[in-house]
Write a protein that holds these residues in place. Structure first.
Motif, PDB file in Angstrom:
ATOM      1  N   THR A   1       0.831  -1.212   0.000  1.00 14.24           N
ATOM      2  CA  THR A   1       0.000   0.000   0.000  1.00 14.24           C
ATOM      3  C   THR A   1       0.858   1.252   0.000  1.00 14.24           C
ATOM      4  OG1 THR A   1      -0.087  -0.074   2.407  1.00 14.24           O
ATOM      5  CG2 THR A   1      -1.919  -1.103   1.220  1.00 14.24           C
TER       6      THR A   1
ATOM      7  N   ARG B   1      -2.316   5.561  -4.119  1.00 11.28           N
ATOM      8  CA  ARG B   1      -3.737   5.324  -4.361  1.00 11.28           C
ATOM      9  C   ARG B   1      -3.905   4.265  -5.446  1.00 11.28           C
ATOM     10  NH1 ARG B   1      -6.741   7.526  -7.426  1.00 11.28           N
ATOM     11  NH2 ARG B   1      -5.101   8.978  -7.988  1.00 11.28           N
TER      12      ARG B   1
ATOM     13  N   ARG C   1      -0.631   0.795  -7.454  1.00  5.42           N
ATOM     14  CA  ARG C   1      -0.951   2.082  -6.853  1.00  5.42           C
ATOM     15  C   ARG C   1      -0.085   3.161  -7.469  1.00  5.42           C
ATOM     16  NH1 ARG C   1      -3.988   1.511  -1.892  1.00  5.42           N
ATOM     17  NH2 ARG C   1      -4.428  -0.708  -1.684  1.00  5.42           N
TER      18      ARG C   1
ATOM     19  N   GLN D   1      -2.625   9.525 -13.201  1.00  6.23           N
ATOM     20  CA  GLN D   1      -3.208   9.192 -11.896  1.00  6.23           C
ATOM     21  C   GLN D   1      -4.573   8.519 -12.036  1.00  6.23           C
ATOM     22  OE1 GLN D   1      -4.135  12.483  -9.291  1.00  6.23           O
ATOM     23  NE2 GLN D   1      -4.647  13.838 -10.989  1.00  6.23           N
TER      24      GLN D   1
ATOM     25  N   ARG E   1      -7.497   9.487 -12.725  1.00  5.95           N
ATOM     26  CA  ARG E   1      -8.734  10.123 -12.265  1.00  5.95           C
ATOM     27  C   ARG E   1      -8.745  11.568 -12.737  1.00  5.95           C
ATOM     28  NH1 ARG E   1      -7.727  11.469  -5.806  1.00  5.95           N
ATOM     29  NH2 ARG E   1      -5.920  12.748  -6.220  1.00  5.95           N
TER      30      ARG E   1
END
Ligand SMILES: [Zn+2]
Length: 150
Positions: free
Chosen positions: A4, A14, A39, A121, A123
């Motif tokens: 993570t 993320r 991530r 990213q 998004r």
């Protein structure tokens, strides 16, 4: 278990969709894609863009410059509609304001955004557009007050 936190800078990353990683990797990097999930590392100084189980992809592995990891000034802010920091500054210099957030929001509402395959990213860029706009406005005001003072 997928990590993570970034193995390089130790900051949390993320989760990004697999389609984003696939779309963003150069062919040689894509050819070694194997981890089940990845991530995004947003740390500016860190060379790692994506990390997964026993696997990292760095800036050179990604087809576009990564906003979070480039020096401020000439960066692409909105990948879908190719809005750069230079565009923001130019509009502010010419008109005193920026319409980028409004224009991009309209595109988003019309379902035209392709952030999951165009933005590293994975998004929407509106957060970055807002912060880059604030910086450009502050810079323009600084230049204007500096000119008035001299
Ligand atoms: Zn990192």
């Amino acid at each position: 278990m997928s990590p993570t936190h970034c193995p390089e800078c130790r900051q949390p990353g993320r989760l990004v969709e697999r389609i984003t990683v696939k779309a963003m990797l150069r062919p040689t990097a894509l050819a070694r894609l194997s981890a089940p999930e990845h991530r995004f590392c947003p740390t500016a100084e860190c060379p790692v863009v994506y990390f997964g189980m026993a696997e990292v992809f760095e800036r050179e592995d990604v087809v576009v410059p990564v906003f979070q990891k480039e020096r401020a000034g000439q960066r692409t802010v909105c990948y879908c509609f190719a809005v750069t920091e230079a565009d923001l500054r130019r509009e502010i210099a010419e008109t005193g304001r920026s319409t980028a957030t409004t224009v991009i929001t309209q595109h988003v509402k019309a379902g035209r955004c392709a952030c999951e395959v165009k933005n590293p990213q994975g998004r929407c860029c509106l957060g970055e557009v807002a912060s880059a706009t604030r910086e450009a406005m502050a810079e323009a005001e600084g230049v204007a007050s500096g000119a008035a003072a001299s």
